[in-house]
Design a protein around this motif. Structure first.
Motif, PDB file in Angstrom:
ATOM      1  N   ILE A 165     -28.204  34.722  90.240  1.00 35.66           N
ATOM      2  CA  ILE A 165     -29.395  34.145  90.217  1.00 35.66           C
ATOM      3  C   ILE A 165     -30.512  35.136  90.628  1.00 35.66           C
ATOM      4  N   ASP A 166     -29.768  35.807  91.566  1.00 36.64           N
ATOM      5  CA  ASP A 166     -30.144  37.389  92.727  1.00 36.64           C
ATOM      6  C   ASP A 166     -31.142  38.543  90.422  1.00 36.64           C
ATOM      7  N   GLU A 167     -30.493  38.046  89.607  1.00 39.56           N
ATOM      8  CA  GLU A 167     -30.570  38.819  89.093  1.00 39.56           C
ATOM      9  C   GLU A 167     -31.949  38.052  88.510  1.00 39.56           C
ATOM     10  N   ALA A 168     -32.002  37.025  88.334  1.00 37.65           N
ATOM     11  CA  ALA A 168     -33.022  35.958  87.292  1.00 37.65           C
ATOM     12  C   ALA A 168     -33.945  35.966  88.043  1.00 37.65           C
ATOM     13  N   MET A 169     -33.868  36.165  89.458  1.00 36.25           N
ATOM     14  CA  MET A 169     -35.213  36.221  90.482  1.00 36.25           C
ATOM     15  C   MET A 169     -36.290  37.525  90.369  1.00 36.25           C
ATOM     16  N   ARG A 170     -34.982  38.371  90.209  1.00 34.94           N
ATOM     17  CA  ARG A 170     -36.175  39.728  89.835  1.00 34.94           C
ATOM     18  C   ARG A 170     -36.757  40.028  88.678  1.00 34.94           C
ATOM     19  N   GLU A 171     -36.042  39.092  87.825  1.00 36.62           N
ATOM     20  CA  GLU A 171     -37.062  39.418  86.710  1.00 36.62           C
ATOM     21  C   GLU A 171     -37.408  38.406  86.164  1.00 36.62           C
ATOM     22  N   TYR A 172     -37.885  37.349  86.986  1.00 38.29           N
ATOM     23  CA  TYR A 172     -39.123  36.256  87.020  1.00 38.29           C
ATOM     24  C   TYR A 172     -40.158  36.470  87.626  1.00 38.29           C
ATOM     25  N   GLU A 173     -39.677  37.691  88.743  1.00 37.88           N
ATOM     26  CA  GLU A 173     -40.699  38.828  89.459  1.00 37.88           C
ATOM     27  C   GLU A 173     -42.139  39.476  88.483  1.00 37.88           C
ATOM     28  N   GLU A 174     -41.166  40.275  87.319  1.00 40.41           N
ATOM     29  CA  GLU A 174     -40.995  40.791  86.103  1.00 40.41           C
ATOM     30  C   GLU A 174     -42.595  40.652  85.612  1.00 40.41           C
ATOM     31  N   LEU A 175     -41.906  39.090  84.898  1.00 40.47           N
ATOM     32  CA  LEU A 175     -42.463  38.110  83.913  1.00 40.47           C
ATOM     33  C   LEU A 175     -43.656  37.083  84.445  1.00 40.47           C
ATOM     34  N   ALA A 176     -44.011  37.836  85.833  1.00 42.63           N
ATOM     35  CA  ALA A 176     -44.932  36.978  86.377  1.00 42.63           C
ATOM     36  C   ALA A 176     -46.533  37.250  86.330  1.00 42.63           C
ATOM     37  N   PRO A 177     -47.353  36.272  85.899  1.00 39.05           N
ATOM     38  CA  PRO A 177     -48.483  36.631  85.276  1.00 39.05           C
ATOM     39  C   PRO A 177     -49.701  37.106  86.175  1.00 39.05           C
ATOM     40  N   PHE A 178     -49.310  37.928  87.702  1.00 34.55           N
ATOM     41  CA  PHE A 178     -49.900  38.599  88.313  1.00 34.55           C
ATOM     42  C   PHE A 178     -50.744  40.197  87.889  1.00 34.55           C
ATOM     43  N   LYS A 179     -51.684  40.229  88.142  1.00 39.50           N
ATOM     44  CA  LYS A 179     -51.796  41.931  87.623  1.00 39.50           C
ATOM     45  C   LYS A 179     -51.296  43.010  88.097  1.00 39.50           C
ATOM     46  N   LYS A 180     -50.041  43.280  87.801  1.00 40.17           N
ATOM     47  CA  LYS A 180     -49.702  44.998  87.911  1.00 40.17           C
ATOM     48  C   LYS A 180     -49.601  45.794  89.068  1.00 40.17           C
TER      49      LYS A 180
END
Length: 401
Positions: A384-399
């Motif tokens: 779950i922790d790994e998945a959440m980190r990946e989701y944050e990387e995929l978030a559509p917000f400006k980097k």
């Protein structure tokens, strides 16, 4: 030392004084300050409609829950020396694992293969509602002693009724940590929530997104309202029985096509609407003079909770508009800190929702199984922790560079 508390069990919310229950569940709703010595006073400030007496009573009175549904009320109550409610837990005796959104079917199968009975089990939860909130409801002025009495009462009641286990689903992080310290197995999950960063309006939210994502959302919103579709936002006295009739039609039609018989009866919507309309937002879509889709939301002190959706016509992106974009716009306008749009749904990520952690705690009677489940949960938490980190990387917000 003799405890100042006694523990009782109530088979229905009608046996419990509503004001006393709500003083435990949502103390600040009645203007009471949270217990300054409690370890979750900041969480008590957040009015949560789902643990209110009115919501839980509507589930019971409408027969959306009950012995025939596999959800038998068995609420735990802790009373002080004056006979007043000091703490409570919404608890149910379960004969299946449906309507919980924290999945333990594999655990049940393993129990049965070993020749043991997993059901009944004791579930501390809000039925059909995967929303984080307090589960060990302690009134102001009582604190840890009452909470300990409540937890001891749950364990004693599990043994008395010969339930296999206790499952406390979607508690707050503070409760989850305390339950872990009390010997409960800890489980994590994740949902997608919109987090309001103090946006002035929907356009300000879009400005936080990458350019391509902004364009996609604008296009989806435009296409959703093509073909003459209009949106109505209804709350309080504006919600009439005609709206509940239409919404229930959507709810049943969509529910039966997707997951079989839906959980909630028609009576539930009228009862909840009558008792707590000021905490309800109904988003309705209309085309050619008739309602064709809708989403039911509940309003907390700092959050909007998306609960149910249904439609009798299929239109591109209408689900996203009614359930997600209208919810975001409403939350921003109301100054709410977040939108919780229910369980699962990776497609929410592209619509500006972010992955957040959810929690559950489990007390397994058979210690052999408890050890095996604990090993599984440790590995699951890593995933779950790994998945959440990946989701944050995929978030559509400006980097941010």
């Amino acid at each position: 030392m003799t405890s100042p508390y006694t523990v009782q069990v109530a088979q229905s919310l009608r046996e419990i004084d509503a004001a006393q229950w709500d003083a435990c569940a949502n103390p600040q709703a009645d203007g009471q300050a949270p217990d300054p010595h409690g370890d979750e006073s900041h969480e008590a400030e957040r009015f949560n409609p789902f643990i209110s007496h009115a919501f839980l009573r509507a589930l019971e009175t409408s027969k959306s829950i009950g012995p025939r549904t596999g959800w038998t009320s068995t609420h735990l109550l802790v009373k002080d020396t004056d006979g007043r409610l000091a703490a409570a837990a919404p608890a149910y005796l379960k004969t299946h694992s449906m309507g919980e959104y924290v999945f333990d079917h594999g655990w049940a199968d393993a129990y049965h293969r070993a020749g043991l009975h997993y059901y009944p089990k004791l579930q501390v939860a809000v039925p059909f509602t995967p929303v984080t909130g307090r589960r060990l409801l302690v009134a102001p002025g009582h604190g840890e002693a009452a909470r300990s009495a409540l937890l001891g009462g749950l364990r004693a009641w599990r043994e008395k009724i010969e339930a296999s286990s206790i499952h406390i689903t979607f508690p707050t992080r503070t409760e989850w940590e305390a339950l872990g310290a009390s010997g409960f197995l800890q489980r994590t999950g994740q949902q997608f929530h919109f987090l309001n960063q103090g946006y002035a309006d929907f356009e300000a939210f879009l400005s936080d997104l990458a350019s391509r994502k902004r364009k996609v959302i604008r296009r989806e919103r435009k296409e959703a309202l093509a073909d003459g579709i209009t949106i109505e936002l209804l709350t309080g006295a504006d919600i009439k029985e005609i709206h509940w009739d239409a919404f229930f039609h959507f709810y049943m039609d969509t529910g039966e096509r997707k997951w079989g018989t839906p959980y909630l009866s028609r009576a539930f919507f009228s009862l909840a609407g009558a008792a707590m309309s000021e905490y309800i937002l109904l988003v309705m879509a209309k085309r050619k003079g008739r309602y064709i889709a809708g989403a039911l939301n509940f309003i907390g002190k700092d959050a909007l909770y998306g609960r149910n959706w249904g439609a009798i016509e299929e239109h591109p992106f209408l689900h996203f508009e009614v359930c997600y974009y209208q919810a975001i716009a409403f939350a921003i306008a109301r100054g709410l800190s977040r939108v919780e749009a229910g369980a699962q749904g990776e497609h929410k990520l592209a619509r500006g929702y972010r992955a957040v952690a959810t929690f559950s705690a489990h007390d397994i009677g058979d210690k052999r199984f408890a050890r095996a489940i604990e090993d599984y949960l440790q590995r699951e938490r890593v995933h779950i922790d790994e998945a959440m980190r990946e989701y944050e990387e995929l978030a559509p917000f400006k980097k941010v560079p």
